[in-house]
Design a protein around this motif. Structure first.
Motif, PDB file in Angstrom:
ATOM      1  N   ALA A 125     -70.632-138.278 -28.173  1.00  0.00           N
ATOM      2  CA  ALA A 125     -71.967-137.670 -27.943  1.00  0.00           C
ATOM      3  C   ALA A 125     -72.130-137.119 -26.498  1.00  0.00           C
ATOM      4  N   GLY A 126     -71.164-136.834 -25.773  1.00  0.00           N
ATOM      5  CA  GLY A 126     -71.003-136.485 -24.246  1.00  0.00           C
ATOM      6  C   GLY A 126     -71.832-135.034 -24.149  1.00  0.00           C
ATOM      7  N   LYS A 127     -72.250-134.877 -23.030  1.00  0.00           N
ATOM      8  CA  LYS A 127     -73.039-133.397 -22.713  1.00  0.00           C
ATOM      9  C   LYS A 127     -72.276-132.691 -21.889  1.00  0.00           C
ATOM     10  N   PRO A 128     -71.725-131.384 -22.213  1.00  0.00           N
ATOM     11  CA  PRO A 128     -70.989-130.722 -21.384  1.00  0.00           C
ATOM     12  C   PRO A 128     -71.320-130.346 -20.068  1.00  0.00           C
ATOM     13  N   GLU A 129     -72.703-130.309 -19.811  1.00  0.00           N
ATOM     14  CA  GLU A 129     -73.400-129.976 -18.526  1.00  0.00           C
ATOM     15  C   GLU A 129     -72.952-131.262 -17.665  1.00  0.00           C
ATOM     16  N   HIS A 130     -72.622-132.116 -17.881  1.00  0.00           N
ATOM     17  CA  HIS A 130     -72.034-133.220 -16.934  1.00  0.00           C
ATOM     18  C   HIS A 130     -71.022-132.648 -16.240  1.00  0.00           C
ATOM     19  N   LEU A 131     -70.173-131.805 -16.728  1.00  0.00           N
ATOM     20  CA  LEU A 131     -69.014-131.220 -15.773  1.00  0.00           C
ATOM     21  C   LEU A 131     -69.761-130.117 -15.187  1.00  0.00           C
ATOM     22  N   LEU A 132     -69.761-130.656 -13.723  1.00  0.00           N
ATOM     23  CA  LEU A 132     -70.287-129.617 -12.899  1.00  0.00           C
ATOM     24  C   LEU A 132     -69.484-128.495 -12.310  1.00  0.00           C
TER      25      LEU A 132
ATOM     26  N   SER B  81     -66.232-153.053   1.400  1.00  0.00           N
ATOM     27  CA  SER B  81     -67.229-152.723   0.159  1.00  0.00           C
ATOM     28  C   SER B  81     -68.572-152.461   0.505  1.00  0.00           C
ATOM     29  N   ALA B  82     -68.967-152.987   1.582  1.00  0.00           N
ATOM     30  CA  ALA B  82     -70.453-152.979   1.986  1.00  0.00           C
ATOM     31  C   ALA B  82     -71.026-151.779   2.080  1.00  0.00           C
ATOM     32  N   ALA B  83     -70.167-150.542   2.186  1.00  0.00           N
ATOM     33  CA  ALA B  83     -70.677-149.121   2.497  1.00  0.00           C
ATOM     34  C   ALA B  83     -70.698-148.630   1.093  1.00  0.00           C
ATOM     35  N   HIS B  84     -70.076-149.241   0.060  1.00  0.00           N
ATOM     36  CA  HIS B  84     -70.152-148.682  -1.350  1.00  0.00           C
ATOM     37  C   HIS B  84     -70.778-149.549  -2.363  1.00  0.00           C
ATOM     38  N   VAL B  85     -71.892-150.124  -1.916  1.00  0.00           N
ATOM     39  CA  VAL B  85     -72.765-150.886  -2.756  1.00  0.00           C
ATOM     40  C   VAL B  85     -73.198-149.996  -3.893  1.00  0.00           C
ATOM     41  N   GLY B  86     -73.041-150.385  -5.336  1.00  0.00           N
ATOM     42  CA  GLY B  86     -73.643-149.565  -6.450  1.00  0.00           C
ATOM     43  C   GLY B  86     -72.560-148.711  -6.970  1.00  0.00           C
ATOM     44  N   ALA B  87     -71.659-148.585  -6.169  1.00  0.00           N
ATOM     45  CA  ALA B  87     -70.568-147.488  -6.548  1.00  0.00           C
ATOM     46  C   ALA B  87     -69.513-148.190  -7.799  1.00  0.00           C
ATOM     47  N   LYS B  88     -69.146-147.000  -8.551  1.00  0.00           N
ATOM     48  CA  LYS B  88     -68.373-147.552  -9.743  1.00  0.00           C
ATOM     49  C   LYS B  88     -66.733-147.804  -9.506  1.00  0.00           C
TER      50      LYS B  88
ATOM     51  N   ASN C  16     -70.871-135.709 -13.349  1.00  0.00           N
ATOM     52  CA  ASN C  16     -71.907-136.603 -13.236  1.00  0.00           C
ATOM     53  C   ASN C  16     -70.988-138.027 -14.062  1.00  0.00           C
ATOM     54  N   PRO C  17     -70.403-138.694 -13.198  1.00  0.00           N
ATOM     55  CA  PRO C  17     -69.698-140.019 -13.778  1.00  0.00           C
ATOM     56  C   PRO C  17     -70.376-140.547 -14.889  1.00  0.00           C
ATOM     57  N   CYS C  18     -69.780-140.901 -15.866  1.00  0.00           N
ATOM     58  CA  CYS C  18     -70.412-141.510 -17.112  1.00  0.00           C
ATOM     59  C   CYS C  18     -71.920-140.908 -17.272  1.00  0.00           C
ATOM     60  N   GLY C  19     -72.163-139.771 -17.061  1.00  0.00           N
ATOM     61  CA  GLY C  19     -73.535-139.226 -17.250  1.00  0.00           C
ATOM     62  C   GLY C  19     -74.581-139.611 -16.179  1.00  0.00           C
ATOM     63  N   TYR C  20     -74.082-140.147 -15.060  1.00  0.00           N
ATOM     64  CA  TYR C  20     -75.306-140.477 -14.007  1.00  0.00           C
ATOM     65  C   TYR C  20     -74.968-139.563 -12.870  1.00  0.00           C
TER      66      TYR C  20
ATOM     67  N   LEU D 236     -73.668-140.794  -9.127  1.00  0.00           N
ATOM     68  CA  LEU D 236     -73.122-141.777  -8.970  1.00  0.00           C
ATOM     69  C   LEU D 236     -71.726-141.785  -8.061  1.00  0.00           C
ATOM     70  N   GLU D 237     -71.594-142.879  -7.133  1.00  0.00           N
ATOM     71  CA  GLU D 237     -70.286-143.093  -6.574  1.00  0.00           C
ATOM     72  C   GLU D 237     -69.304-143.497  -7.412  1.00  0.00           C
TER      73      GLU D 237
END
Length: 286
Positions: free
Chosen positions: A71-78, A159-166, A198-202, A205-206
């Motif tokens: 169900a991916g959206k092509p617009e997430h390829l930038l 890791s502290a500089a990348h909190v929230g990154a996937k 947009n990684p995983c649609g976000y 997202l870093e």
């Protein structure tokens, strides 16, 4: 390039017997393999398997490729002209990137045979990634509603500089009670292609890898660690399922009222000529 699979005994079509254990999945080291070849092989394996087919775990490294979920959206390829191919596939989720320096583990499992729900499988996979990161002194956490593993709040060091990154992405396909696709863990890779999506649609997202977080580890070592944790968690799930089944059986066997009611119901069925159906939660005496 594929290594010789681990030899395992045949798997029962219904292993839910007291004391019976699952053989671990056959581990196949497929090496560096084009994504389309892996995708086609997974679908063929799943379509042809039967109740006796052993489960398998494939470890792969792919040349650069973007994959777009069902169900991916092509617009997430930038960036359309990035030079990296885009493959539309049948897993859940949006768009992600696979490339050199990333461990990809595909789980080809008979979930019905393992008494394993999809949500349980997702949790099991995520826990295996968290445990793999911990083996290299890195922390990871889940996020509700966003499958995968992320750098947690309170992370220390680099890791502290990348909190929230996937750091790991997850996507599955279930067909006739069997799973394929799986999880990708970024070890040491060129992360720039993630900026084209947009990684995983976000949006925004870093995405990071273990090397960025301070862990220098060979691809093969990380793949072996992840495979071992997946195998251990699958075995632990089956052990807990078996223990719960045996507990219910033992409770019923030790309850004289339940046993008497079961005998009475069986006798009534014999008189009436109707087939006897065991009561819910009551195990017939041997």
């Amino acid at each position: 390039m594929c290594a010789t699979p681990v030899s395992v005994p045949p798997v029962s079509s219904d292993p839910a017997l007291p004391g019976e254990r699952f053989a671990p999945p056959i581990v196949r080291w497929r090496g560096n393999e084009p994504y389309q070849a892996s995708f086609d092989a997974m679908r063929e394996f799943t379509a042809q398997r039967d109740a006796q087919t052993p489960d398998e775990l494939w470890l792969v490294e792919h040349p650069p490729v973007f994959t777009l979920g069902q169900a991916g959206k092509p617009e997430h390829l930038l960036i359309a002209d990035s030079g990296i191919p885009l493959v539309q596939i049948d897993r859940g989720g949006q768009i992600t990137y696979h490339g050199p320096g990333q461990v990809v583990a595909y789980l080809l499992l008979d979930l019905r045979r393992r008494k394993l729900m999809v949500r349980e499988l997702v949790t099991l996979i995520e826990q295996a990634v968290i445990e793999t990161l911990a083996a290299y002194n890195l922390a990871g956490e889940r996020k509700a509603g966003a499958p995968g593993i992320y750098v947690p709040e309170g992370a220390s060091g680099l890791s502290a500089a990348h909190v929230g990154a996937k750091v790991a992405a997850l996507g599955l396909k279930i067909s006739h009670g069997c799973s394929y696709h799986g999880v990708s863990l970024n070890v040491s890779m060129d992360l720039s292609p993630f900026l084209a999506i947009n990684p995983c649609g976000y949006a925004g997202l870093e995405t990071v890898d273990m090397a960025t977080l301070g862990a220098q580890a060979p691809w093969h070592d990380v793949a072996a660690t992840l495979a071992a944790r997946l195998e251990a968690n699958l075995a632990a799930h089956w052990d807990s399922t078996l223990a719960a089944t045996l507990s219910v059986a033992e409770a019923a066997a030790s309850d004289p009222l339940a046993e008497a009611a079961e005998r009475e119901t069986a006798a009534d069925a014999a008189v009436s000529g109707q087939p006897h159906q065991p009561q819910a939660g009551v195990t017939p005496a041997a």
